[in-house]
Design an enzyme around this catalytic site. Structure first.
Site, PDB file in Angstrom:
ATOM      1  N   ARG A  56      56.477  56.866 -17.993  1.00 20.03           N
ATOM      2  CA  ARG A  56      55.249  55.807 -19.141  1.00 20.03           C
ATOM      3  C   ARG A  56      53.908  56.474 -18.295  1.00 20.03           C
ATOM      4  O   ARG A  56      53.302  56.599 -19.479  1.00 20.03           O
ATOM      5  CB  ARG A  56      55.406  54.718 -17.820  1.00 20.03           C
ATOM      6  N   HIS A 104      49.143  42.514 -15.873  1.00 20.23           N
ATOM      7  CA  HIS A 104      50.216  42.654 -15.384  1.00 20.23           C
ATOM      8  C   HIS A 104      50.452  44.587 -14.884  1.00 20.23           C
ATOM      9  O   HIS A 104      50.811  45.124 -13.772  1.00 20.23           O
ATOM     10  CB  HIS A 104      52.340  42.755 -16.007  1.00 20.23           C
ATOM     11  N   GLY A 175      49.879  40.949 -30.635  1.00 16.06           N
ATOM     12  CA  GLY A 175      52.050  41.354 -30.118  1.00 16.06           C
ATOM     13  C   GLY A 175      51.658  41.805 -28.738  1.00 16.06           C
ATOM     14  O   GLY A 175      51.759  42.116 -28.141  1.00 16.06           O
ATOM     15  N   THR A 176      52.523  39.786 -29.021  1.00 16.90           N
ATOM     16  CA  THR A 176      53.204  39.617 -27.564  1.00 16.90           C
ATOM     17  C   THR A 176      54.041  38.615 -27.964  1.00 16.90           C
ATOM     18  O   THR A 176      53.795  38.439 -29.316  1.00 16.90           O
ATOM     19  CB  THR A 176      52.302  39.204 -26.148  1.00 16.90           C
TER      20      THR A 176
HETATM   21  P1  OAD Z   1      57.457  42.755 -25.901  1.00 16.65           P
HETATM   22  O1  OAD Z   1      58.361  44.136 -26.703  1.00 16.65           O
HETATM   23  O2  OAD Z   1      58.426  41.567 -25.959  1.00 16.65           O
HETATM   24  O3  OAD Z   1      56.909  42.096 -27.529  1.00 16.65           O
HETATM   25  C1  OAD Z   1      56.140  42.595 -28.219  1.00 16.65           C
HETATM   26  C2  OAD Z   1      55.224  41.995 -29.746  1.00 16.65           C
HETATM   27  O4  OAD Z   1      55.244  42.612 -30.390  1.00 16.65           O
HETATM   28  C3  OAD Z   1      56.842  41.344 -30.339  1.00 16.65           C
HETATM   29  O5  OAD Z   1      56.797  40.095 -31.103  1.00 16.65           O
HETATM   30  C4  OAD Z   1      56.463  42.763 -31.577  1.00 16.65           C
HETATM   31  O6  OAD Z   1      56.949  41.598 -33.058  1.00 16.65           O
HETATM   32  C5  OAD Z   1      55.157  42.437 -31.593  1.00 16.65           C
HETATM   33  N1  OAD Z   1      54.991  43.982 -32.645  1.00 16.65           N
HETATM   34  C6  OAD Z   1      55.174  45.199 -32.713  1.00 16.65           C
HETATM   35  N2  OAD Z   1      54.792  45.803 -33.462  1.00 16.65           N
HETATM   36  C7  OAD Z   1      53.327  45.465 -33.856  1.00 16.65           C
HETATM   37  C8  OAD Z   1      52.903  45.734 -34.472  1.00 16.65           C
HETATM   38  N3  OAD Z   1      52.154  47.558 -34.550  1.00 16.65           N
HETATM   39  N4  OAD Z   1      51.311  45.241 -34.254  1.00 16.65           N
HETATM   40  C9  OAD Z   1      51.067  43.953 -33.008  1.00 16.65           C
HETATM   41  N5  OAD Z   1      52.388  43.511 -32.841  1.00 16.65           N
HETATM   42  C10 OAD Z   1      53.780  43.749 -32.594  1.00 16.65           C
HETATM   43  O7  OAD Z   1      56.067  43.064 -25.538  1.00 16.65           O
HETATM   44  P2  OAD Z   1      55.131  42.142 -24.224  1.00 16.65           P
HETATM   45  O8  OAD Z   1      55.096  40.378 -25.171  1.00 16.65           O
HETATM   46  O9  OAD Z   1      53.622  42.495 -24.474  1.00 16.65           O
HETATM   47  O10 OAD Z   1      55.996  43.256 -18.050  1.00 16.65           O
HETATM   48  O11 OAD Z   1      55.969  42.143 -22.966  1.00 16.65           O
HETATM   49  C11 OAD Z   1      55.339  40.988 -22.093  1.00 16.65           C
HETATM   50  C12 OAD Z   1      55.785  41.864 -20.534  1.00 16.65           C
HETATM   51  O12 OAD Z   1      57.185  42.072 -20.187  1.00 16.65           O
HETATM   52  C13 OAD Z   1      54.829  43.353 -20.235  1.00 16.65           C
HETATM   53  O13 OAD Z   1      54.193  43.090 -20.342  1.00 16.65           O
HETATM   54  C14 OAD Z   1      56.065  44.018 -19.218  1.00 16.65           C
HETATM   55  C15 OAD Z   1      57.412  43.095 -20.140  1.00 16.65           C
HETATM   56  O14 OAD Z   1      58.930  42.863 -19.607  1.00 16.65           O
HETATM   57  C16 OAD Z   1      56.275  43.418 -16.940  1.00 16.65           C
HETATM   58  O15 OAD Z   1      57.055  45.187 -17.199  1.00 16.65           O
HETATM   59  C17 OAD Z   1      56.382  42.751 -15.850  1.00 16.65           C
END
Ligand code: OAD
Length: 234
Positions: A56, A104, A175-176
């Site tokens: 990563r 995180h 973007g979460t």
């Molecule tokens: P996710 O992969 O769960 O969610 C990503 C989000 O970004 C989704 O809602 C997508 O629709 C959105 N997305 C995709 N492309 C995008 C773009 N170009 N612009 C804006 N949004 C976009 O990621 P997180 O919610 O960040 O933790 O995940 C949370 C945690 O789960 C991470 O920090 C990680 C993971 O497991 C650990 O590893 C501890």
């Protein structure tokens, strides 16, 4: 100055070329979370986990902040901005944001296996040689490990993050997927008077009954739209 708190996730870095976790072809389709991102996985196979984060980190070396990160930083000219991010990349830093809370952990840091949150044991890896090797030691003599908060571990930055959200006039979620707690619950600390925006091309788990203004766009376009909306309000 009004206060804006951004709550960001993997989607804000997607347009920089970092894959998200839960989208199709996301990281969790290729790796098992419980193998590479849990404390149990680390105990089972520390070398595998250390290697996963070396990969990563290598990927991070080849990407740059995108317009969304840059706009978040630019808003500091007009607002008191705090970024609360679930991302372990340093693209908000590279874009110039000053106040960043990493919930995180941080890819470019390493720490001790025995005392991961001891500030004396946390080191910043050199950008040129940022590999952690199995056998490298932290200051306390235990195995050096990535400074990442894994599933099954405490999230020490959640309280300072919640305090920032509670003071915000404006909260912007970008973007979460809002799947992972406690981060996903942060918005509940917002004041009833705060304006809340959510930028995501495929909005998930939109907080209900909070008057959330959804901008269903990618981070770069969504941030442009947010800036226009904020300008028109001033
Ligand atoms: P996710 O992969 O769960 O969610 C990503 C989000 O970004 C989704 O809602 C997508 O629709 C959105 N997305 C995709 N492309 C995008 C773009 N170009 N612009 C804006 N949004 C976009 O990621 P997180 O919610 O960040 O933790 O995940 C949370 C945690 O789960 C991470 O920090 C990680 C993971 O497991 C650990 O590893 C501890």
């Amino acid at each position: 100055m009004k206060k804006i708190v951004f709550i960001t996730g993997a989607g804000i870095s997607a347009e920089s070329g970092i894959t998200t976790f839960r989208d199709s072809d996301g990281l969790w389709e290729h790796y098992r979370v419980e193998d590479v991102a849990s404390i149990e996985g680390y105990w089972r196979n520390p070398e595998l986990v250390i290697g996963f984060y070396n990969d990563r980190r290598r990927q991070l070396g080849s990407v740059k902040p995108n317009r969304a990160h840059l706009l978040v930083a630019e808003l500091e000219k007009m607002y008191d901005v705090t970024v609360v991010t679930q991302n372990v990349d340093n693209l908000h830093e590279q874009a110039g944001s000053s106040n960043i809370i990493h919930l995180h952990g941080e890819l470019m840091k390493a720490t001790s296996t025995d005392n991961p949150n001891d500030p004396d044991c946390i080191v910043t890896l050199p950008s040129t040689d940022s590999v952690i090797n199995y056998g490298d030691k932290a200051k306390d003599g235990s195995q050096l490990r990535p400074f990442i908060v894994w599933f099954g571990e405490a999230v020490p930055m959640i309280e300072p993050a919640a305090e920032e959200v509670a003071k915000a006039d404006i909260v912007v979620i970008v973007g979460t997927s809002l799947n992972v707690y406690p981060a996903a619950g942060l918005v509940n600390y917002a004041s009833r008077n705060a304006d809340i925006y959510l930028i995501d091309p495929a909005p998930h788990n939109v907080p209900q009954n909070m008057g959330v203004h959804v901008i269903a766009k990618k981070a770069t376009e969504g941030m442009e739209e947010l800036c226009n909306l904020l300008n028109n309000k001033e």
